[in-house]
Motif scaffolding. Sequence first.
Motif, PDB file in Angstrom:
ATOM      1  N   LEU A  78       1.668  -0.892  -5.440  1.00  0.00           N
ATOM      2  CA  LEU A  78       0.608  -0.970  -4.430  1.00  0.00           C
ATOM      3  C   LEU A  78       0.717  -2.317  -3.722  1.00  0.00           C
ATOM      4  CD1 LEU A  78      -2.452   0.149  -6.594  1.00  0.00           C
ATOM      5  CD2 LEU A  78      -1.239   1.552  -4.944  1.00  0.00           C
ATOM      6  N   THR A  79       0.445  -2.335  -2.426  1.00  0.00           N
ATOM      7  CA  THR A  79       0.389  -3.623  -1.740  1.00  0.00           C
ATOM      8  C   THR A  79      -0.907  -4.334  -2.139  1.00  0.00           C
ATOM      9  OG1 THR A  79      -0.799  -2.701   0.114  1.00  0.00           O
ATOM     10  CG2 THR A  79       1.604  -2.683   0.255  1.00  0.00           C
ATOM     11  N   ALA A  80      -0.941  -5.641  -1.925  1.00  0.00           N
ATOM     12  CA  ALA A  80      -2.128  -6.415  -2.297  1.00  0.00           C
ATOM     13  C   ALA A  80      -3.360  -5.857  -1.600  1.00  0.00           C
ATOM     14  CB  ALA A  80      -1.927  -7.883  -1.942  1.00  0.00           C
ATOM     15  N   GLU A  81      -3.218  -5.530  -0.326  1.00  0.00           N
ATOM     16  CA  GLU A  81      -4.362  -5.042   0.443  1.00  0.00           C
ATOM     17  C   GLU A  81      -4.878  -3.722  -0.136  1.00  0.00           C
ATOM     18  OE1 GLU A  81      -5.253  -3.689   5.054  1.00  0.00           O
ATOM     19  OE2 GLU A  81      -3.222  -3.733   4.269  1.00  0.00           O
ATOM     20  N   HIS A  82      -3.943  -2.831  -0.439  1.00  0.00           N
ATOM     21  CA  HIS A  82      -4.307  -1.533  -0.989  1.00  0.00           C
ATOM     22  C   HIS A  82      -4.962  -1.700  -2.368  1.00  0.00           C
ATOM     23  CE1 HIS A  82      -2.935   2.934  -1.408  1.00  0.00           C
ATOM     24  NE2 HIS A  82      -4.227   2.778  -1.429  1.00  0.00           N
ATOM     25  N   TYR A  83      -4.419  -2.645  -3.154  1.00  0.00           N
ATOM     26  CA  TYR A  83      -4.987  -2.888  -4.483  1.00  0.00           C
ATOM     27  C   TYR A  83      -6.440  -3.348  -4.376  1.00  0.00           C
ATOM     28  CZ  TYR A  83      -5.258  -4.386  -9.329  1.00  0.00           C
ATOM     29  OH  TYR A  83      -5.626  -4.526 -10.647  1.00  0.00           O
ATOM     30  N   ASN A 138      -3.474  -8.567  -8.458  1.00  0.00           N
ATOM     31  CA  ASN A 138      -2.727  -7.342  -8.244  1.00  0.00           C
ATOM     32  C   ASN A 138      -1.340  -7.417  -8.847  1.00  0.00           C
ATOM     33  OD1 ASN A 138      -1.969  -9.181  -6.158  1.00  0.00           O
ATOM     34  ND2 ASN A 138      -0.815  -7.485  -5.270  1.00  0.00           N
ATOM     35  N   GLU A 139      -0.868  -8.637  -9.186  1.00  0.00           N
ATOM     36  CA  GLU A 139       0.406  -8.714  -9.900  1.00  0.00           C
ATOM     37  C   GLU A 139       0.452 -10.022 -10.671  1.00  0.00           C
ATOM     38  OE1 GLU A 139       3.284  -8.335  -6.786  1.00  0.00           O
ATOM     39  OE2 GLU A 139       3.216 -10.460  -6.328  1.00  0.00           O
ATOM     40  N   GLN A 146      -0.048  -0.138 -11.382  1.00  0.00           N
ATOM     41  CA  GLN A 146       0.403  -1.354 -10.716  1.00  0.00           C
ATOM     42  C   GLN A 146       0.532  -2.511 -11.716  1.00  0.00           C
ATOM     43  OE1 GLN A 146       1.459  -2.318  -7.801  1.00  0.00           O
ATOM     44  NE2 GLN A 146       1.274  -4.534  -8.071  1.00  0.00           N
ATOM     45  N   GLU A 201       5.892  -3.437  -7.302  1.00  0.00           N
ATOM     46  CA  GLU A 201       5.576  -3.277  -5.876  1.00  0.00           C
ATOM     47  C   GLU A 201       4.988  -1.900  -5.602  1.00  0.00           C
ATOM     48  OE1 GLU A 201       6.331  -5.615  -3.273  1.00  0.00           O
ATOM     49  OE2 GLU A 201       6.653  -7.054  -4.890  1.00  0.00           O
ATOM     50  N   ASP A 251       0.528   4.625   5.272  1.00  0.00           N
ATOM     51  CA  ASP A 251       0.674   4.633   3.826  1.00  0.00           C
ATOM     52  C   ASP A 251       0.911   6.073   3.371  1.00  0.00           C
ATOM     53  OD1 ASP A 251       0.065   4.730   1.014  1.00  0.00           O
ATOM     54  OD2 ASP A 251      -0.726   2.693   1.257  1.00  0.00           O
TER      55      ASP A 251
END
Lengths: 218, 662
Positions: free
Chosen positions: B94-99, B484-485, B85, B92, B17
């Motif tokens: 942050l990725t879901a995991e990062h969020y 996250n989105e 985000q 896009e 990342d």
Amino acid sequence: MAQKKHKVAVAHGSPAAGGHHEHHGGHHDHGHHDQEELKTFGFWLFLITDVILFGTLFATFAVLRLNVAGGPTGGDLIELPGIIASTFILLTSSFTSGLALLSMNKGNKNGLIGWLIVTALLGASFIYLEATEFIHLVNEGANIGTSAYWSAFFTLVGTHGLHVSVGLVWMIALIIQLSKRGITPVTKRKVNIISLYWHFLDVVWIFVFTIVYLMGVM
Amino acid sequence: MWDKIKEFSSEFFVTGDPLILGAQVSIGLTLVAVVLVLTYFKKWRWLWSEWLTSVDHKRIGIMYIICSILMLFRGGVDALLMRTQLAAPELEFLTAEHYNQIFTTHGVIMILFMAMPLMFGLFNIVVPLQIGARDVAFPFLNSLSFWMFFFGAMLFNLSFVIGGSPDAGWLAYPPLSELSGSPGVGQDFYIWGIQISGMGSLATGINFIVTILKMRAPGMKLMKMPMFTWSVLSSSLTIILAFPILTVTLFLLFLDRYAGAHFFTLDGGGNPMMYINLIWMWGHPEVYIVVLPAFGIFSEIVSTFSKKRLFGYSSMVYALMSISIVSFFTWAHHFFTMGSGANVNAFFAVSTMIIAIPTGVKVFNWLFTMFRGKLSFPTPMMWTIAFIPCFVIGGMTGVMLSVAPADFQYHNSYFLIAHFHQTLIGGVVFGFFAGLYYWWPKMFGFKLHEGLGKWAFWFWNIGFYVCFMPQYALGFMGMTRRFNEYNFDMGWQPLNVVSTVGAFLMGIAFLFQVWQIAHSIRFYKKEPTGDTWNGRSLEWSIPSPAPMYNFARTPIVTSRDDWWEKKERRRKGEPELPHVAKAEQAPLEPIHMPRNSGVPFVMSFFWFIAGFGFVWDWTWMVIPGLIGVIVCMLVRSFTYNTDYYVPVDEIERTEAAARGAH
């Protein structure tokens, strides 16, 4: 009560007269004496937090007591005679720690150390019996991962055992300090505190014995 | 061999990342820079003997505050990343995991590593000075508390670059936080980071109860204590009753993950609901732990800047104490939706509403203190004024949430998010800022620049409302937390953009505060007296910054607002009471002080080693860590030479230097 607090506050702020620029342990003066009283009070508060800690573990055990997930129950595996023996050993050790305090208050250093050694030996035998019981249970097929009941059982009983073990190390350290320094206000406070701790563990054990063993097994 | 090392480091370090890579590089560079600067200026010994081993409550307080400001930065960056985000649908950034990781660390850091240490910092700096004591009851334990917090926070933050951050939410509900849901080490960093610093917090609670109950200056009866000291007492009592539950809860979760126990697992008879009950039995009192001292701060400030004694002193005391008791009976309102049944929910709904009563009493007390007062509005007072409406709205939305049937609609929506941010920012953060501005001159001997402080104030406040008011509406529109989105069709975008703008306004406000501190240091202007604000309690009766031993002579207290009353008597030319006058003219005596000790630092470091070992399941590291902890305890037990006396001539020199600066 208010009067007492008042006195403490005054004495704390005004160290004993005389130019003691270095403070040596065991020297009896006002500043130090109050420090010992503060520490004892602080330890009572610590015991309150420990009550809550054990209370939470007891609550957990109570919630999970029936959750054996089809595996063995406490009644299947636990052998009470050994537990009753270790209960009497721990109760006796509480009595001998009381005798140690009596010797201390009479100024009898050897009696104090002697009774503390007896207390520590009884505590060590309690731990030995507990370890044997745990090994027996594991051999019979009940470990911390067997079911929620056994997780709660081992954690509650084990946390008590851990407390007793810490107390043993502490007591040995204290016996060494007593033999080097004798009975001073500082060592006196330390003995008072460890005996509070020891009696407290005894009380907790009575609850463990009642709730885990008598109500859970018999 | 090479492949093995490569494989290990790809698991050990967080890779792939660019954001985190940047952070890793900058952390590495900062560390190198710190080491170089300390070595170049030959400051290692100074750092060790003046700060790391210090048992002085004022220095420990300053170290707490520095750490908490750094953590505010880290938690704030997390917040801005999340708001970015969410600014547009299906972004896009942050990725879901990062969020997931970011909302988890944001919550943990803001509550446990920002609010708690800021609060402990103010406890440390203010309480002994307010009660006329030379230090806290247990200075060694106090230092240990700080270093446990420090290394706990380090361990938690390390997860960002090593091993991966926790991502199961700030309270880590199982089964998601179990090994089955979170197989990585992030959750273990969470457990041990909080566990280690939590033990420190518990010790701080004990320390301040003993300090306040046993070390007050002669004449300071309980009902003559300054209100901040009262709030610290109520908060500390809540700490010692609540934190053991956290210790146990995290320990049980640890046993589940480490030893395969079945406390909260879905199989083997475990009960995840029990975790949620236990964690909130700590978690709900925890929010009162952080907000009660803020109430104390506001009481001090309102009274000082209204030049009036606090309205309804006794009712304020009873309100504080009843809040700390009732706070233990409201935990289930965090999960009305769990299905505990109507009667259980009714009990917790009513107990929650009851808390609004003492809180309302406080608000009216502050308002009546201002009524017909001689008001002035420097920054501490501005924060206090801003707090009142903000907290009232936060409290009223809280009462809305406490209505159990309605809560089924609000539960876990953005309405809830807006509510608790309003009480935690509007209550806790505003309160601690107010306290920080108020006592800053006492800590350092100079004031913070007022003009920049006002810029920061307005950016914070406008930013706050712009950020969180839209979130109430978003909650009603169906937006739930931890998304996250979102889809464009939901119609959430306009309000989300507004909210993000507000978050960045608060970010700018923080920059103003950093600028303010830097500017005030650069243009250092020594405060001419120790009594910057024409204060009312004992801390203002001594020079700023306070001498190492605080009070050359132990003060004798005769009334509430003792220092103010003394100033009034002087102004009117009235004589002091004979026993007070006698104590003030008594010859100086040597002062009994605790010695510095390196044991707290070393012992906490060993806890860190043991915790790191537990995280990675490295027994070879756990064992030396725990042995180190035990050895440190024994070293302390065998140390008898723990204090010394400050000689009279040294006191005279210090006092002369401090008075000479007037």
